[in-house]
Design an enzyme around this catalytic site. Structure first.
Site, mmCIF file in Angstrom:
data_model
loop_
_atom_site.group_PDB
_atom_site.id
_atom_site.type_symbol
_atom_site.label_atom_id
_atom_site.label_comp_id
_atom_site.label_asym_id
_atom_site.label_seq_id
_atom_site.Cartn_x
_atom_site.Cartn_y
_atom_site.Cartn_z
ATOM 1 N N SER A 110 39.915 -93.018 -10.013
ATOM 2 C CA SER A 110 40.524 -94.347 -9.984
ATOM 3 C C SER A 110 41.881 -94.402 -10.676
ATOM 4 O O SER A 110 42.561 -95.428 -10.603
ATOM 5 C CB SER A 110 39.593 -95.384 -10.621
ATOM 6 O OG SER A 110 39.608 -95.277 -12.020
ATOM 7 N N LYS A 126 41.406 -96.920 -18.332
ATOM 8 C CA LYS A 126 42.042 -97.894 -17.450
ATOM 9 C C LYS A 126 43.293 -98.468 -18.124
ATOM 10 O O LYS A 126 43.494 -98.372 -19.325
ATOM 11 C CB LYS A 126 41.092 -99.066 -17.151
ATOM 12 C CG LYS A 126 39.880 -98.718 -16.307
ATOM 13 C CD LYS A 126 40.245 -98.472 -14.864
ATOM 14 C CE LYS A 126 39.012 -98.182 -14.030
ATOM 15 N NZ LYS A 126 38.341 -96.943 -14.410
#
Length: 227
Positions: free
Chosen positions: A147, A185
Site C-alpha cells: 500500500s 502510513k
C-alpha cells in the site's frame, strides 16, 4: 538564478534535512509548495539537479542532498525576471561527512503496508550504515504489503524508524491501532479524526478516533535486499 518555487523547495528540503536527517517525500514537498501534482515536484527537482543545487543519492529512497546554496541572486532593478527570482541565503559551512560505521538496530518483526497486522517484538537485529540514520533512537521493521509503493516502499523492505510519539501532518509514521495492530502510513488529521493514508490508489484511507491511534515512530530510511 532560482525561481521562487525552486528556492522554496530547496529551503524546505534543507530544513527537513536539518530537522530529521532525511529528505522529505514527494507528497510532503507537493503539499509544502501547494502544488497540484507530484509531477511539478519532479520538474523542480530535475531543474535544481541540472543547475547543480541538488543531488540524488543512489540506492537510497527519498535521498536528496543540497550541494549548492548560492548567495544573493536578486536581479538588478528593472530586470525582466525580477518577479520570479528571489535571493538565497548565504552558504552555510560545509557539514562533515558521516562516518561509515554500522549500527545494529533492533528488528521488531513485520509491519503492514496494507491492512494493519500485528507488529511483533523480536530479539533480532539489523545491521544498518550509520549514514542512513539521523539523530535519535531508531529501530527496524520488515514491511509487508504494497500500500506504500507510490512512496517507494515495497514488500520485503526494511523500514528504519526514528522512535517518537508525535508527528506532523503528511509524515510517514508507524501507527499502533487500537493497541494491537501496527501499520506504516501517511498521518493526517481530519475533522477530529486521524486518517492513515496509503500511497497506492488501490487502497482507501483508514479513519480512526484519536484515542485509537498511537504514533510509535517516523520513517527515517529504508533498506532493500536484492536476491
Amino acid at each position: 538564478m532560482l525561481t521562487a518555487k525552486q528556492r522554496e523547495l530547496i529551503v524546505f528540503i534543507q530544513q527537513r534535512l536539518e530537522e530529521t536527517g532525511i529528505s522529505p517525500s514527494f507528497e510532503e514537498m507537493k503539499e509544502a509548495l501547494d502544488l497540484k501534482s507530484k509531477s511539478g515536484v519532479h520538474r523542480l527537482i530535475s531543474a535544481l539537479e541540472e543547475r547543480g543545487f541538488l543531488r540524488r543519492l543512489p540506492n537510497r529512497a527519498r535521498a536528496l542532498e543540497v550541494i549548492r546554496e548560492p548567495g544573493d541572486t536578486t536581479p538588478s532593478r528593472g530586470s525582466a525576471a525580477s518577479d520570479n527570482v528571489v535571493p538565497m541565503p548565504a552558504p552555510r559551512a560545509a557539514q562533515p561527512e558521516p562516518a561509515n560505521d554500522v549500527i545494529e538496530l533492533p528488528l521488531h518483526g513485520r509491519i503492514a503496508a496494507g491492512a494493519p497486522i500485528e507488529a511483533l517484538e523480536g530479539q533480532s537485529t539489523l545491521p544498518v550504515p550509520a549514514a542512513l540514520l539521523g539523530p535519535g533512537e531508531h529501530y527496524a521493521l520488515e514491511v509487508s504489503g504494497d500500500s506504500m509503493i507510490e512512496a517507494g516502499i515495497f514488500d520485503g523492505d526494511f523500514a528504519l524508524v526514528r522512535r517518537t510519539d508525535s508527528a506532523r501532518d503528511g509524515e510517514i509514521v508507524v501507527a499502533l491501532v487500537r493497541g494491537e495492530e501496527a501499520t506504516l502510513k501517511y498521518l493526517r488529521k481530519e475533522g477530529g479524526q486521524v486518517r492513515l493514508d496509503p500511497a497506492n490508489a488501490a487502497y482507501d484511507p483508514q479513519y480512526y478516533r484519536p484515542d485509537e491511534v498511537q504514533v510509535q515512530g517516523k520513517l527515517a530510511g529504508l533498506l532493500r535486499r536484492y536476491h
